[in-house]
Scaffold this active site. Structure first.
Site, PDB file in Angstrom:
ATOM      1  N   ALA A  28       3.638  16.365  76.646  1.00  0.00           N
ATOM      2  CA  ALA A  28       2.585  16.578  75.672  1.00  0.00           C
ATOM      3  C   ALA A  28       2.036  17.995  75.753  1.00  0.00           C
ATOM      4  O   ALA A  28       2.481  18.795  76.534  1.00  0.00           O
ATOM      5  CB  ALA A  28       1.489  15.546  75.887  1.00  0.00           C
ATOM      6  N   CYS A  29       1.042  18.279  74.925  1.00  0.00           N
ATOM      7  CA  CYS A  29       0.358  19.576  74.773  1.00  0.00           C
ATOM      8  C   CYS A  29       1.113  20.478  73.793  1.00  0.00           C
ATOM      9  O   CYS A  29       2.339  20.467  73.730  1.00  0.00           O
ATOM     10  CB  CYS A  29       0.169  20.325  76.080  1.00  0.00           C
ATOM     11  SG  CYS A  29      -0.795  19.449  77.319  1.00  0.00           S
ATOM     12  N   THR A  30       0.334  21.255  73.046  1.00  0.00           N
ATOM     13  CA  THR A  30       0.883  22.192  72.072  1.00  0.00           C
ATOM     14  C   THR A  30       0.049  23.462  72.117  1.00  0.00           C
ATOM     15  O   THR A  30      -1.170  23.405  72.284  1.00  0.00           O
ATOM     16  CB  THR A  30       0.842  21.609  70.652  1.00  0.00           C
ATOM     17  OG1 THR A  30       1.497  20.339  70.633  1.00  0.00           O
ATOM     18  CG2 THR A  30       1.519  22.536  69.656  1.00  0.00           C
ATOM     19  N   ARG A 234       6.361  18.079  67.358  1.00  0.00           N
ATOM     20  CA  ARG A 234       5.122  18.837  67.266  1.00  0.00           C
ATOM     21  C   ARG A 234       5.403  20.331  67.163  1.00  0.00           C
ATOM     22  O   ARG A 234       4.710  21.061  66.452  1.00  0.00           O
ATOM     23  CB  ARG A 234       4.227  18.535  68.469  1.00  0.00           C
ATOM     24  CG  ARG A 234       3.608  17.144  68.399  1.00  0.00           C
ATOM     25  CD  ARG A 234       2.669  16.852  69.560  1.00  0.00           C
ATOM     26  NE  ARG A 234       3.389  16.509  70.780  1.00  0.00           N
ATOM     27  CZ  ARG A 234       3.506  17.300  71.831  1.00  0.00           C
ATOM     28  NH1 ARG A 234       2.954  18.500  71.825  1.00  0.00           N
ATOM     29  NH2 ARG A 234       4.162  16.901  72.899  1.00  0.00           N
TER      30      ARG A 234
END
Length: 354
Positions: A28-30, A234
Protein backbone atom coordinates in the site's frame (compact mmCIF):
# COMPACT_ATOMS: atom_id res chain seq x y z
CA UNK A 1 23.89 2.91 -9.33
CA UNK A 2 22.05 5.94 -10.78
CA UNK A 3 19.47 5.35 -13.50
CA UNK A 4 18.15 8.16 -15.69
CA UNK A 5 14.96 7.96 -17.71
CA UNK A 6 15.29 6.04 -20.98
CA UNK A 7 13.19 4.18 -23.52
CA UNK A 8 14.06 0.70 -22.25
CA UNK A 9 11.03 0.44 -19.99
CA UNK A 10 8.44 0.64 -22.74
CA UNK A 11 9.89 -2.53 -24.18
CA UNK A 12 9.56 -4.32 -20.85
CA UNK A 13 5.77 -4.02 -20.77
CA UNK A 14 4.95 -7.19 -22.67
CA UNK A 15 7.39 -9.16 -20.54
CA UNK A 16 5.85 -7.87 -17.32
CA UNK A 17 2.32 -8.64 -18.42
CA UNK A 18 3.19 -12.08 -19.73
CA UNK A 19 4.94 -13.06 -16.49
CA UNK A 20 2.14 -11.79 -14.33
CA UNK A 21 4.27 -9.32 -12.39
CA UNK A 22 1.65 -6.63 -12.92
CA UNK A 23 -0.89 -8.81 -11.13
CA UNK A 24 1.17 -9.69 -8.08
CA UNK A 25 1.40 -6.41 -6.21
CA UNK A 26 0.06 -6.44 -2.68
CA UNK A 27 1.30 -3.50 -0.65
CA UNK A 28 0.00 0.00 0.00
CA UNK A 29 0.78 3.76 0.01
CA UNK A 30 1.04 6.14 -2.94
CA UNK A 31 3.18 9.23 -3.60
CA UNK A 32 3.08 11.69 -6.50
CA UNK A 33 4.38 15.13 -7.46
CA UNK A 34 2.09 17.71 -9.07
CA UNK A 35 3.86 20.14 -11.43
CA UNK A 36 1.57 23.10 -11.89
CA UNK A 37 1.37 26.57 -13.41
CA UNK A 38 3.62 29.37 -12.15
CA UNK A 39 6.23 26.78 -11.10
CA UNK A 40 3.98 25.30 -8.42
CA UNK A 41 5.21 21.98 -7.04
CA UNK A 42 3.13 19.90 -4.63
CA UNK A 43 3.96 16.41 -3.32
CA UNK A 44 1.15 14.24 -1.93
CA UNK A 45 1.26 10.82 -0.30
CA UNK A 46 -1.06 8.37 1.41
CA UNK A 47 -0.10 6.15 4.33
CA UNK A 48 -1.81 2.75 4.11
CA UNK A 49 -1.28 0.27 6.93
CA UNK A 50 -3.27 -2.48 8.60
CA UNK A 51 -2.81 -1.05 12.14
CA UNK A 52 -2.43 2.34 13.78
CA UNK A 53 1.00 3.64 12.78
CA UNK A 54 1.27 5.73 15.95
CA UNK A 55 1.87 8.84 13.87
CA UNK A 56 2.46 12.29 15.34
CA UNK A 57 3.82 15.46 13.74
CA UNK A 58 7.18 16.82 14.90
CA UNK A 59 9.11 20.04 14.35
CA UNK A 60 12.90 19.67 14.36
CA UNK A 61 15.13 22.80 14.34
CA UNK A 62 18.59 23.17 12.84
CA UNK A 63 21.60 22.16 14.87
CA UNK A 64 20.32 18.83 16.20
CA UNK A 65 23.02 16.22 16.83
CA UNK A 66 21.97 12.96 15.19
CA UNK A 67 23.03 9.33 15.31
CA UNK A 68 22.31 6.64 12.76
CA UNK A 69 21.53 4.26 15.66
CA UNK A 70 23.49 1.42 14.08
CA UNK A 71 25.94 0.61 16.82
CA UNK A 72 29.39 2.01 17.68
CA UNK A 73 30.11 3.14 14.12
CA UNK A 74 26.78 4.84 13.51
CA UNK A 75 26.71 7.72 11.05
CA UNK A 76 26.82 11.06 12.87
CA UNK A 77 25.63 14.46 11.68
CA UNK A 78 24.24 17.81 12.81
CA UNK A 79 21.08 18.99 11.08
CA UNK A 80 21.63 21.85 8.62
CA UNK A 81 17.92 22.37 7.94
CA UNK A 82 14.84 22.45 10.15
CA UNK A 83 11.91 20.27 9.20
CA UNK A 84 8.37 19.17 9.99
CA UNK A 85 7.83 15.42 9.82
CA UNK A 86 5.26 12.67 10.34
CA UNK A 87 6.58 9.91 12.56
CA UNK A 88 5.92 6.18 12.53
CA UNK A 89 5.45 4.73 16.01
CA UNK A 90 7.51 7.73 17.24
CA UNK A 91 10.63 5.76 16.33
CA UNK A 92 11.05 6.74 12.67
CA UNK A 93 10.52 9.51 10.13
CA UNK A 94 8.07 8.35 7.48
CA UNK A 95 7.36 11.63 5.70
CA UNK A 96 8.27 15.31 5.89
CA UNK A 97 9.50 18.58 4.39
CA UNK A 98 12.45 20.76 5.35
CA UNK A 99 12.71 24.54 5.31
CA UNK A 100 14.44 24.47 1.89
CA UNK A 101 11.40 22.76 0.36
CA UNK A 102 12.89 19.26 0.05
CA UNK A 103 10.36 16.49 0.70
CA UNK A 104 11.13 12.89 1.69
CA UNK A 105 8.65 10.00 1.82
CA UNK A 106 9.28 6.34 2.67
CA UNK A 107 6.93 3.66 1.34
CA UNK A 108 6.88 -0.10 1.82
CA UNK A 109 8.74 -2.20 -0.77
CA UNK A 110 8.73 -5.91 0.01
CA UNK A 111 11.42 -6.56 -2.63
CA UNK A 112 13.95 -4.45 -0.71
CA UNK A 113 17.17 -6.21 0.27
CA UNK A 114 19.84 -4.29 2.18
CA UNK A 115 23.59 -4.92 2.33
CA UNK A 116 25.05 -7.02 5.12
CA UNK A 117 26.44 -4.69 7.78
CA UNK A 118 29.78 -5.58 9.32
CA UNK A 119 29.71 -2.75 11.86
CA UNK A 120 33.00 -1.33 10.58
CA UNK A 121 31.66 1.38 8.27
CA UNK A 122 29.18 4.16 9.12
CA UNK A 123 25.73 2.65 9.60
CA UNK A 124 22.32 4.30 9.33
CA UNK A 125 19.09 2.87 10.69
CA UNK A 126 16.35 2.61 8.10
CA UNK A 127 14.18 4.52 10.59
CA UNK A 128 16.43 7.59 10.18
CA UNK A 129 16.90 7.38 6.39
CA UNK A 130 14.35 10.07 5.48
CA UNK A 131 15.46 12.32 8.33
CA UNK A 132 19.10 12.11 7.23
CA UNK A 133 18.09 13.55 3.86
CA UNK A 134 15.85 16.26 5.32
CA UNK A 135 18.55 17.31 7.78
CA UNK A 136 21.34 17.56 5.22
CA UNK A 137 20.11 18.61 1.78
CA UNK A 138 18.23 21.43 0.09
CA UNK A 139 17.64 19.77 -3.29
CA UNK A 140 17.21 16.37 -4.91
CA UNK A 141 20.40 16.82 -6.93
CA UNK A 142 22.41 17.57 -3.79
CA UNK A 143 20.98 14.50 -2.04
CA UNK A 144 21.59 12.22 -5.03
CA UNK A 145 25.19 13.41 -5.40
CA UNK A 146 25.90 12.44 -1.80
CA UNK A 147 23.86 9.22 -1.64
CA UNK A 148 25.51 7.94 -4.83
CA UNK A 149 28.81 7.88 -2.92
CA UNK A 150 27.18 5.54 -0.36
CA UNK A 151 28.38 7.34 2.78
CA UNK A 152 26.69 4.77 5.02
CA UNK A 153 25.26 1.26 5.10
CA UNK A 154 21.51 1.02 5.67
CA UNK A 155 20.57 -1.20 8.61
CA UNK A 156 17.03 -2.48 9.12
CA UNK A 157 15.17 -4.10 11.99
CA UNK A 158 11.79 -5.66 12.68
CA UNK A 159 8.58 -3.66 12.37
CA UNK A 160 7.29 -2.88 15.89
CA UNK A 161 5.00 -5.70 17.04
CA UNK A 162 5.82 -7.90 14.03
CA UNK A 163 8.37 -10.52 13.07
CA UNK A 164 9.11 -9.19 9.57
CA UNK A 165 11.91 -6.76 8.77
CA UNK A 166 11.05 -3.25 7.66
CA UNK A 167 11.58 -2.96 3.90
CA UNK A 168 11.23 0.54 2.45
CA UNK A 169 12.13 2.67 -0.52
CA UNK A 170 12.62 6.43 -0.43
CA UNK A 171 11.23 9.16 -2.68
CA UNK A 172 12.60 12.70 -2.84
CA UNK A 173 11.18 15.85 -4.45
CA UNK A 174 12.11 19.52 -4.26
CA UNK A 175 10.89 23.02 -5.06
CA UNK A 176 12.22 22.81 -8.63
CA UNK A 177 10.03 19.74 -9.34
CA UNK A 178 12.98 17.34 -9.47
CA UNK A 179 12.43 13.78 -8.18
CA UNK A 180 14.43 10.72 -7.21
CA UNK A 181 13.55 7.21 -6.06
CA UNK A 182 16.12 5.29 -4.00
CA UNK A 183 15.80 1.53 -3.56
CA UNK A 184 17.98 -1.32 -2.34
CA UNK A 185 17.62 -4.32 -4.64
CA UNK A 186 19.69 -7.48 -4.13
CA UNK A 187 21.76 -5.63 -1.54
CA UNK A 188 22.70 -2.77 -3.87
CA UNK A 189 21.54 0.84 -3.91
CA UNK A 190 19.67 1.88 -7.07
CA UNK A 191 18.88 5.57 -7.66
CA UNK A 192 16.30 6.64 -10.25
CA UNK A 193 16.65 10.37 -10.87
CA UNK A 194 14.43 12.40 -13.18
CA UNK A 195 11.85 15.18 -13.01
CA UNK A 196 9.60 12.77 -14.91
CA UNK A 197 9.44 10.32 -11.99
CA UNK A 198 6.36 11.90 -10.48
CA UNK A 199 4.65 8.78 -9.13
CA UNK A 200 5.73 5.96 -6.81
CA UNK A 201 3.73 3.25 -5.08
CA UNK A 202 4.93 0.02 -3.46
CA UNK A 203 5.63 -3.18 -5.33
CA UNK A 204 6.86 -3.87 -7.93
CA UNK A 205 10.33 -2.31 -7.97
CA UNK A 206 10.50 1.07 -9.68
CA UNK A 207 11.95 -0.28 -12.96
CA UNK A 208 8.80 -2.35 -13.36
CA UNK A 209 6.50 0.48 -12.28
CA UNK A 210 7.89 2.53 -15.18
CA UNK A 211 7.14 -0.30 -17.61
CA UNK A 212 3.56 -0.49 -16.33
CA UNK A 213 3.25 3.27 -16.76
CA UNK A 214 4.34 2.98 -20.39
CA UNK A 215 1.69 0.31 -20.97
CA UNK A 216 -1.18 2.42 -19.58
CA UNK A 217 -0.05 5.52 -21.48
CA UNK A 218 -0.59 3.56 -24.69
CA UNK A 219 -4.19 2.89 -23.66
CA UNK A 220 -4.93 6.40 -22.40
CA UNK A 221 -6.66 7.27 -19.16
CA UNK A 222 -9.78 8.63 -20.84
CA UNK A 223 -10.41 5.19 -22.34
CA UNK A 224 -9.88 2.99 -19.29
CA UNK A 225 -8.01 2.99 -16.00
CA UNK A 226 -7.56 0.08 -13.57
CA UNK A 227 -9.71 0.57 -10.49
CA UNK A 228 -8.53 -1.88 -7.83
CA UNK A 229 -6.60 -1.03 -4.68
CA UNK A 230 -3.47 -2.88 -5.83
CA UNK A 231 -0.29 -0.83 -6.00
CA UNK A 232 0.12 -1.24 -9.78
CA UNK A 233 -3.42 0.01 -10.38
CA UNK A 234 -3.00 2.95 -8.03
CA UNK A 235 0.21 3.84 -9.86
CA UNK A 236 -1.65 3.93 -13.19
CA UNK A 237 -4.45 6.13 -11.82
CA UNK A 238 -2.11 8.55 -10.07
CA UNK A 239 0.11 8.83 -13.17
CA UNK A 240 -2.86 9.77 -15.33
CA UNK A 241 -4.71 12.09 -12.96
CA UNK A 242 -1.71 14.06 -11.68
CA UNK A 243 -1.16 15.33 -15.22
CA UNK A 244 -4.84 15.47 -16.20
CA UNK A 245 -5.98 17.88 -13.47
CA UNK A 246 -5.95 21.60 -14.39
CA UNK A 247 -2.69 23.51 -14.02
CA UNK A 248 -4.34 26.23 -11.97
CA UNK A 249 -2.39 29.38 -11.14
CA UNK A 250 -4.50 29.81 -8.01
CA UNK A 251 -2.66 27.81 -5.32
CA UNK A 252 -5.91 27.04 -3.47
CA UNK A 253 -7.30 25.37 -6.59
CA UNK A 254 -4.02 23.53 -7.18
CA UNK A 255 -4.10 22.17 -3.62
CA UNK A 256 -7.75 21.12 -4.02
CA UNK A 257 -6.98 19.29 -7.27
CA UNK A 258 -3.98 17.56 -5.75
CA UNK A 259 -5.97 16.42 -2.73
CA UNK A 260 -8.62 15.02 -5.07
CA UNK A 261 -6.01 12.82 -6.76
CA UNK A 262 -4.46 11.44 -3.57
CA UNK A 263 -7.95 10.65 -2.31
CA UNK A 264 -8.71 8.91 -5.60
CA UNK A 265 -5.80 6.51 -5.08
CA UNK A 266 -6.47 5.93 -1.37
CA UNK A 267 -7.82 2.64 -0.04
CA UNK A 268 -11.25 3.07 1.65
CA UNK A 269 -11.06 2.79 5.42
CA UNK A 270 -11.95 -0.68 6.71
CA UNK A 271 -11.34 -2.53 3.45
CA UNK A 272 -9.44 -5.79 3.62
CA UNK A 273 -8.34 -8.10 0.84
CA UNK A 274 -8.35 -11.70 2.20
CA UNK A 275 -5.95 -13.17 -0.35
CA UNK A 276 -3.64 -10.13 -0.23
CA UNK A 277 -3.33 -9.25 3.47
CA UNK A 278 -0.76 -6.53 2.91
CA UNK A 279 -3.29 -4.30 1.15
CA UNK A 280 -4.44 -1.98 3.90
CA UNK A 281 -6.71 0.98 4.50
CA UNK A 282 -5.44 4.52 4.03
CA UNK A 283 -4.91 5.96 7.51
CA UNK A 284 -3.69 9.43 6.62
CA UNK A 285 -2.60 11.66 3.78
CA UNK A 286 -0.04 14.46 3.62
CA UNK A 287 0.58 17.16 1.05
CA UNK A 288 3.59 19.47 0.84
CA UNK A 289 3.49 22.78 -1.03
CA UNK A 290 7.18 23.21 -1.82
CA UNK A 291 7.02 26.89 -2.80
CA UNK A 292 4.86 28.19 0.05
CA UNK A 293 6.40 25.77 2.59
CA UNK A 294 3.02 24.46 3.74
CA UNK A 295 2.67 20.90 5.04
CA UNK A 296 -0.91 19.57 5.09
CA UNK A 297 -2.21 16.59 7.04
CA UNK A 298 -5.51 14.72 6.72
CA UNK A 299 -6.52 11.76 8.87
CA UNK A 300 -9.02 9.26 7.49
CA UNK A 301 -10.85 9.41 10.84
CA UNK A 302 -11.21 13.17 11.37
CA UNK A 303 -13.29 15.75 9.46
CA UNK A 304 -10.66 18.42 8.88
CA UNK A 305 -7.52 19.09 6.89
CA UNK A 306 -4.96 21.16 8.79
CA UNK A 307 -1.52 22.45 7.95
CA UNK A 308 1.82 23.66 9.27
CA UNK A 309 3.45 26.81 7.86
CA UNK A 310 7.22 26.25 7.97
CA UNK A 311 7.89 29.95 7.29
CA UNK A 312 6.27 30.78 10.64
CA UNK A 313 8.18 28.22 12.72
CA UNK A 314 11.29 29.00 14.74
CA UNK A 315 13.73 26.54 13.22
CA UNK A 316 16.88 28.34 14.30
CA UNK A 317 19.68 26.55 16.10
CA UNK A 318 19.79 29.24 18.79
CA UNK A 319 16.15 29.43 19.89
CA UNK A 320 14.31 26.71 17.96
CA UNK A 321 12.82 23.88 20.01
CA UNK A 322 11.77 20.33 19.23
CA UNK A 323 7.98 20.36 19.22
CA UNK A 324 5.32 17.68 18.88
CA UNK A 325 1.71 17.73 17.71
CA UNK A 326 -0.10 14.84 19.40
CA UNK A 327 -2.46 13.28 16.85
CA UNK A 328 -3.90 10.74 19.28
CA UNK A 329 -4.75 7.06 18.75
CA UNK A 330 -5.43 6.40 15.06
CA UNK A 331 -4.82 10.12 14.46
CA UNK A 332 -8.27 11.04 15.81
CA UNK A 333 -7.38 14.32 17.56
CA UNK A 334 -9.08 17.11 15.62
CA UNK A 335 -7.25 20.19 14.37
CA UNK A 336 -8.30 22.77 11.79
CA UNK A 337 -6.53 25.48 9.82
CA UNK A 338 -2.92 26.37 10.58
CA UNK A 339 -1.83 24.28 13.57
CA UNK A 340 1.57 25.87 14.34
CA UNK A 341 0.48 27.07 17.77
CA UNK A 342 -0.85 23.62 18.75
CA UNK A 343 2.62 22.04 18.86
CA UNK A 344 4.13 21.55 22.30
CA UNK A 345 7.79 21.38 23.30
CA UNK A 346 8.94 17.77 23.68
CA UNK A 347 11.99 15.56 23.90
CA UNK A 348 12.91 14.20 20.45
CA UNK A 349 12.16 10.53 19.86
CA UNK A 350 14.98 8.04 19.40
CA UNK A 351 15.19 6.28 16.05
CA UNK A 352 14.76 2.52 16.12
CA UNK A 353 18.18 0.95 15.66
CA UNK A 354 20.40 -1.95 16.61
Amino acid sequence: MILKKNSFFAGCTAILLSTGIAMSTADACTRFVYLGAADQVITARSMDWKLDVGTNLWVFPRGMKRSGEAGPNSAKWVSKYGSVIASGYDISTTDGMNEAGLVANVLWLVESSYPDYDGKTPGLSLAAWAQYVLDNFASVQEAVDTLAKEPFTIVTDKVPGEERLATLHLSLSDASGDSAIIEYIDGKQVIHHSRDYQVMTNSPIFDEQLALDAYWKQIGGTVMLPGTNRAADRFARASFYVNAIPKAENPVEAIASTFSVIRNVSVPFGITTPDQPNISSTRWRTMADHKRKLYFFESALTPNVFWVDLTKLDLSEETGKVRKLDLGPNQTNIYAGMANDQFREAEPFKFLGI
